[in-house]
Design an enzyme around this catalytic site. Structure first.
Site, PDB file in Angstrom:
ATOM      1  N   ASP A  13      72.228 -68.867  -7.516  1.00 34.86           N
ATOM      2  CA  ASP A  13      73.487 -69.197  -8.183  1.00 34.86           C
ATOM      3  C   ASP A  13      73.450 -68.565  -9.566  1.00 34.86           C
ATOM      4  OD1 ASP A  13      75.828 -70.219  -9.153  1.00 34.86           O
ATOM      5  OD2 ASP A  13      75.300 -72.337  -8.880  1.00 34.86           O
ATOM      6  N   LYS A  72      67.819 -73.123  -3.512  1.00 36.82           N
ATOM      7  CA  LYS A  72      68.739 -72.351  -4.335  1.00 36.82           C
ATOM      8  C   LYS A  72      68.081 -72.174  -5.701  1.00 36.82           C
ATOM      9  CE  LYS A  72      73.062 -73.790  -6.548  1.00 36.82           C
ATOM     10  NZ  LYS A  72      74.415 -74.325  -6.286  1.00 36.82           N
ATOM     11  N   LYS A 129      68.627 -71.035  -9.704  1.00 35.56           N
ATOM     12  CA  LYS A 129      69.588 -70.799 -10.770  1.00 35.56           C
ATOM     13  C   LYS A 129      69.103 -69.583 -11.556  1.00 35.56           C
ATOM     14  CE  LYS A 129      72.594 -74.270 -10.538  1.00 35.56           C
ATOM     15  NZ  LYS A 129      74.053 -74.024 -10.511  1.00 35.56           N
ATOM     16  N   LYS A 183      83.733 -79.060  -3.808  1.00 34.65           N
ATOM     17  CA  LYS A 183      83.221 -80.089  -4.717  1.00 34.65           C
ATOM     18  C   LYS A 183      84.322 -81.106  -4.952  1.00 34.65           C
ATOM     19  CE  LYS A 183      79.786 -77.279  -7.113  1.00 34.65           C
ATOM     20  NZ  LYS A 183      79.432 -76.482  -8.312  1.00 34.65           N
ATOM     21  N   HIS A 210      66.140 -78.935 -16.241  1.00 35.17           N
ATOM     22  CA  HIS A 210      66.881 -78.226 -15.194  1.00 35.17           C
ATOM     23  C   HIS A 210      67.589 -77.057 -15.868  1.00 35.17           C
ATOM     24  CE1 HIS A 210      68.302 -78.142 -11.089  1.00 35.17           C
ATOM     25  NE2 HIS A 210      69.557 -78.064 -11.473  1.00 35.17           N
ATOM     26  N   GLU A 214      74.275 -79.232  -1.063  1.00 31.95           N
ATOM     27  CA  GLU A 214      73.307 -79.358  -2.160  1.00 31.95           C
ATOM     28  C   GLU A 214      73.416 -80.751  -2.778  1.00 31.95           C
ATOM     29  OE1 GLU A 214      74.576 -76.266  -4.897  1.00 31.95           O
ATOM     30  OE2 GLU A 214      76.332 -77.409  -5.495  1.00 31.95           O
ATOM     31  N   GLU A 248      75.743 -66.999  -5.217  1.00 35.27           N
ATOM     32  CA  GLU A 248      76.807 -67.885  -5.659  1.00 35.27           C
ATOM     33  C   GLU A 248      77.391 -67.422  -6.994  1.00 35.27           C
ATOM     34  OE1 GLU A 248      75.609 -71.926  -5.358  1.00 35.27           O
ATOM     35  OE2 GLU A 248      77.312 -72.713  -6.490  1.00 35.27           O
ATOM     36  N   ASP A 305      82.343 -70.407  -6.203  1.00 32.26           N
ATOM     37  CA  ASP A 305      82.235 -71.786  -6.702  1.00 32.26           C
ATOM     38  C   ASP A 305      83.244 -72.030  -7.828  1.00 32.26           C
ATOM     39  OD1 ASP A 305      81.528 -74.315  -7.444  1.00 32.26           O
ATOM     40  OD2 ASP A 305      79.504 -73.845  -8.105  1.00 32.26           O
TER      41      ASP A 305
HETATM   42 MG   LIG Z   1      77.437 -73.225  -8.544  1.00 33.39          MG
END
Ligand SMILES: [Mg+2]
Length: 373
Positions: free
Chosen positions: A197, A166, A168, A272, A21, A326, A223, A248
């Site tokens: 993001d 989304k 990255k 979060k 990831h 998410e 993001e 975020d």
């Molecule tokens: Mg984030």
């Protein structure tokens, strides 16, 4: 009659991810969770979880430091206290310990689970009651390979598991990222939402160029493009583009979101439980966002099932989640430590039923994956 807290255990659990990831600050091959078990004098047990992304790559708390904070600082204060008065316990921990919101989130979750089991009601009832029982969940494409990401997204659309994605970005040259994102957006088409993001990787000038390109490519949300402390850049960028920004890392709790909103920010916020210090704290941030006209999004630090479900109980109480959630953390891991995994279907996930979180530990799996000394 209220029971008192008898024992608190914090357990490190390592589970491999289904694929590497890739994020702007690290690449994950394993996820480490801190599972918290609080037992009270009536024999009931509450479960909590604290998890972060890539050791210390994401923030100042690591799984190992969360365990140390709970074992060394929280446990001696909490043992013998009434388990039902979460406000008193929170005030006590906040007086004795600054920050450490991941550890506080795991404790708040475990206390909510315990109270729900005692009162025979779901955690969402303790937070005011669920408005939704099925919650939208997007998927993060982070293989780092455009063709693989397109293949992955098209198969997820076809099976109905996810329709929003989304990406990255931020670790490569700007236009390499833009080409990759634009190719994926073109492949998934109009009906799928594609967001990015950046995890703070751009300076303001790069972000302005990037947002112009991404806006033209039909991307829906950007993001945290710039460093977390730079509120002025987030405000200026949010006023320059119609492509909205999702704040975020910049905003952990209600007061930080208030400061950003008061400075003129518009857009969206990633709630979060880990950043805020627990599901109830994250809902305080949601209230500020709603008052300021800032859109809500349910964020994750890639928690496993226990942390994910804690967040789902909180998000279920919100009328409008403009940007969905998410909460796919459990799907990124090769295995689970709960008996009944979450049911992901129809581009979302079902809120578990039953008292507390509605989750039971699989003791064999926990024993297998817990970190050995
Ligand atoms: Mg984030």
């Amino acid at each position: 009659m209220s029971a008192t807290i008898q024992s608190i255990e914090a357990i490190l659990v390592d589970i491999p991810t289904i694929r590497p990831h890739k994020l702007s600050m690290t690449t994950m091959g394993v996820q480490t969770m801190v599972i918290v078990r609080i037992k009270d004098s009536s024999g009931l047990e509450g479960l909590g979880e604290a998890t972060t992304i890539g050791g210390l790559a994401y923030g100042p708390e690591s799984p190992e430091s969360v365990k140390l904070t709970i074992d060394t600082y929280f446990r001696p204060q909490l043992i013998g206290q009434p388990s039902d008065n979460r406000n008193t316990l929170r005030v006590m921990l906040n007086r004795s310990t600054r920050g450490n919101n991941l550890a506080k989130s795991a404790i708040e979750t475990a206390l909510l689970d315990l109270q729900g089991k005692r009162l025979n009601c779901p955690v969402s009832d303790l937070l005011g009651g669920a408005v939704h029982s099925h919650i939208p969940v997007l998927w993060t494409l982070a293989s780092g390979d455009t063709a693989k990401d397109i293949e992955e997204s098209l198969s997820l659309i076809e099976t109905g598991r996810h329709c929003d994605f989304k990406l990255k970005i931020g670790s490569r040259a700007l236009m390499d990222d833009v080409r990759n994102v634009a190719a994926i957006k073109a492949a998934v088409g109009e009906t799928a939402s594609v967001r990015v993001d950046v995890n703070q990787a751009w300076d303001e000038a790069t972000a302005a160029r990037g947002m112009a390109e991404l806006q033209a490519a039909g991307i829906d949300l950007v993001e945290q493009p710039t460093p977390m402390k730079d509120y002025a850049a987030l405000v200026r960028l949010s006023q320059k583009f119609y492509l909205p920004i999702l704040a975020d890392e910049a905003v952990a709790d209600a007061s930080e979101l208030y400061s950003l909103a008061a400075a003129g920010f518009s857009g969206a916020v990633a709630l979060k439980i880990a950043k805020a210090g627990g599901p109830a704290r994250a809902l305080e941030q949601a209230a500020v966002a709603q008052a300021a006209g800032i859109g809500l999004y349910g964020g994750t630090l890639l928690e496993g099932t226990i942390g994910t479900v804690s967040a789902l109980h909180a998000w279920s109480t919100l009328d409008t989640l403009r940007w969905g959630t998410e909460m796919f953390g459990p799907l990124l891991m090769k295995d689970d430590i709960v008996i009944k995994p979450l049911n992901f279907h129809d581009n979302g996930v079902d809120l578990p039923e039953g008292p507390g979180l509605g989750i039971d530990i699989d003791e064999d799996k926990l024993a297998f994956y817990r970190r050995k000394a």
